[in-house]
Design a protein around this motif. Structure first.
Motif, PDB file in Angstrom:
ATOM      1  N   HIS A  10       0.832  -1.197   0.000  1.00  0.00           N
ATOM      2  CA  HIS A  10       0.000   0.000   0.000  1.00  0.00           C
ATOM      3  C   HIS A  10       0.872   1.254   0.000  1.00  0.00           C
ATOM      4  O   HIS A  10       2.003   1.229   0.472  1.00  0.00           O
ATOM      5  CB  HIS A  10      -0.854   0.057   1.272  1.00  0.00           C
ATOM      6  N   PRO A  11       0.334   2.371  -0.450  1.00  0.00           N
ATOM      7  CA  PRO A  11       1.037   3.638  -0.254  1.00  0.00           C
ATOM      8  C   PRO A  11       1.263   3.875   1.240  1.00  0.00           C
ATOM      9  O   PRO A  11       0.449   3.481   2.066  1.00  0.00           O
ATOM     10  CB  PRO A  11       0.048   4.672  -0.818  1.00  0.00           C
ATOM     11  N   ALA A  12       2.370   4.513   1.585  1.00  0.00           N
ATOM     12  CA  ALA A  12       2.751   4.678   2.992  1.00  0.00           C
ATOM     13  C   ALA A  12       1.960   5.807   3.637  1.00  0.00           C
ATOM     14  O   ALA A  12       2.449   6.915   3.810  1.00  0.00           O
ATOM     15  CB  ALA A  12       4.242   4.944   3.099  1.00  0.00           C
ATOM     16  N   LYS A  13       0.714   5.546   3.973  1.00  0.00           N
ATOM     17  CA  LYS A  13      -0.090   6.513   4.706  1.00  0.00           C
ATOM     18  C   LYS A  13      -1.194   5.768   5.439  1.00  0.00           C
ATOM     19  O   LYS A  13      -1.561   4.664   5.070  1.00  0.00           O
ATOM     20  CB  LYS A  13      -0.695   7.561   3.775  1.00  0.00           C
ATOM     21  N   ARG A  14      -1.704   6.397   6.499  1.00  0.00           N
ATOM     22  CA  ARG A  14      -2.741   5.758   7.293  1.00  0.00           C
ATOM     23  C   ARG A  14      -4.068   5.773   6.550  1.00  0.00           C
ATOM     24  O   ARG A  14      -4.418   6.755   5.900  1.00  0.00           O
ATOM     25  CB  ARG A  14      -2.888   6.513   8.615  1.00  0.00           C
ATOM     26  N   LYS A  15      -4.801   4.694   6.666  1.00  0.00           N
ATOM     27  CA  LYS A  15      -6.125   4.659   6.058  1.00  0.00           C
ATOM     28  C   LYS A  15      -7.092   5.556   6.828  1.00  0.00           C
ATOM     29  O   LYS A  15      -6.903   5.835   8.009  1.00  0.00           O
ATOM     30  CB  LYS A  15      -6.653   3.226   6.022  1.00  0.00           C
ATOM     31  N   SER A  16      -8.138   5.990   6.148  1.00  0.00           N
ATOM     32  CA  SER A  16      -9.128   6.875   6.764  1.00  0.00           C
ATOM     33  C   SER A  16      -9.969   6.122   7.786  1.00  0.00           C
ATOM     34  O   SER A  16     -10.334   4.963   7.578  1.00  0.00           O
ATOM     35  CB  SER A  16     -10.044   7.467   5.693  1.00  0.00           C
ATOM     36  N   GLY A  82      -7.050  12.698  13.950  1.00  0.00           N
ATOM     37  CA  GLY A  82      -7.240  12.605  12.505  1.00  0.00           C
ATOM     38  C   GLY A  82      -8.439  11.793  12.063  1.00  0.00           C
ATOM     39  O   GLY A  82      -8.547  11.432  10.885  1.00  0.00           O
ATOM     40  N   THR A 200      -3.324   2.155  10.650  1.00  0.00           N
ATOM     41  CA  THR A 200      -1.908   2.169  10.288  1.00  0.00           C
ATOM     42  C   THR A 200      -1.439   0.774   9.905  1.00  0.00           C
ATOM     43  O   THR A 200      -0.735   0.586   8.911  1.00  0.00           O
ATOM     44  CB  THR A 200      -1.064   2.699  11.457  1.00  0.00           C
ATOM     45  N   ASP A 203      -2.701  -0.351   6.533  1.00  0.00           N
ATOM     46  CA  ASP A 203      -2.060   0.299   5.402  1.00  0.00           C
ATOM     47  C   ASP A 203      -0.672  -0.261   5.136  1.00  0.00           C
ATOM     48  O   ASP A 203      -0.106  -0.032   4.077  1.00  0.00           O
ATOM     49  CB  ASP A 203      -1.966   1.808   5.646  1.00  0.00           C
ATOM     50  N   ASN A 204      -0.120  -0.984   6.113  1.00  0.00           N
ATOM     51  CA  ASN A 204       1.202  -1.581   5.925  1.00  0.00           C
ATOM     52  C   ASN A 204       1.137  -3.055   5.553  1.00  0.00           C
ATOM     53  O   ASN A 204       2.167  -3.692   5.361  1.00  0.00           O
ATOM     54  CB  ASN A 204       2.032  -1.418   7.207  1.00  0.00           C
TER      55      ASN A 204
END
Length: 234
Positions: A10-16, A82, A200, A203-204
């Motif tokens: 996945h792109p390195a960012k936290r999911k919503s 967030g 988090t 997403d990883n």
């Protein structure tokens, strides 16, 4: 021949993530929809919602809001963490909600980030069978949250809570009484922290993709999976 599958990061960012608050008897101590309906039966004012709001403002905030200070602290914390915030309510008086939250003391910026999903289902049977599922689904679509496990519902209805649990949504049951023990808000804060960790971690996690999926964008794949998942249990 079985299609080859590959790992994709996945792109390195936290999911919503999404936190859904009920309104009546969860944010407010009383049931505003029922109160306004009752007033409409005896008062033919065209400004019944505005009149009701003014009545609220004339009362002490601690009487209006359920555990006002703790509630505001919890909302502030959720914004800091967030989370996306939605109000999911069975009411005909959607226009009342943001002004009431302003009275609670939320900032203009915070209010602009809150999504309000407030409407009454066509039948009581729908409410009994599906609870807040429809409201939550629309809020998830608004914020592009694509996993029920990244959602929390805070509500005073046992039925709504049990139905949400069936979809693996995190839940907090709010006591119906006037300004109850605020332990339920402490529970919500803990679950909010779990949502952050889970978002988090998800997403990883690598995905196992077909070669066809590998050639499509991550956003496109998420949209398809979102549609497939949200089609369940409604």
């Amino acid at each position: 021949m079985r299609e080859a599958r590959v790992l994709y990061e996945h792109p390195a960012k936290r999911k919503s993530t999404l936190v859904c608050f009920d309104f009546d008897q969860t944010i407010l101590n009383e049931h505003s929809h029922n109160q306004i309906k009752h007033k409409q039966l005896s008062n033919f004012s065209e400004c019944i919602e505005a009149d009701y709001l003014e009545e609220l403002k004339e009362r002490k905030p601690d009487e209006v809001f359920k555990n006002r200070e703790k509630l505001r602290e919890t909302l502030n914390l959720f914004f800091e963490q967030g989370h996306n915030i939605a109000i999911t309510s069975f009411t005909e008086y959607k226009s009342l909600i943001i002004p009431v939250l302003k009275f609670l003391g939320l900032s203009k910026e915070q209010l602009s980030k809150i999504h309000v999903e407030a409407w009454l289902p066509e039948t009581q049977d729908y409410m009994s069978k599906f609870g807040k599922n429809g409201h939550i689904r629309k809020a998830m679509g608004h914020f592009k949250v694509n996993d029920y496990q990244l959602v929390m519902l805070i509500d005073d209805s046992i039925n709504n809570i049990e139905i949400a649990k069936y979809n693996n949504i995190k839940t907090v049951l709010v006591p119906a009484e006037y300004n109850p023990d605020p332990a339920y808000l402490d529970e919500a804060v803990k679950l909010g922290e779990e949502l952050v960790k889970q978002a988090t971690a998800k997403d990883n996690e690598p995905e196992v993709l077909t070669s066809k999926e590998k050639n499509t964008s991550w956003v496109a794949r998420e949209n398809v999976r979102n549609d497939n998942q949200l089609g369940l249990n409604f």
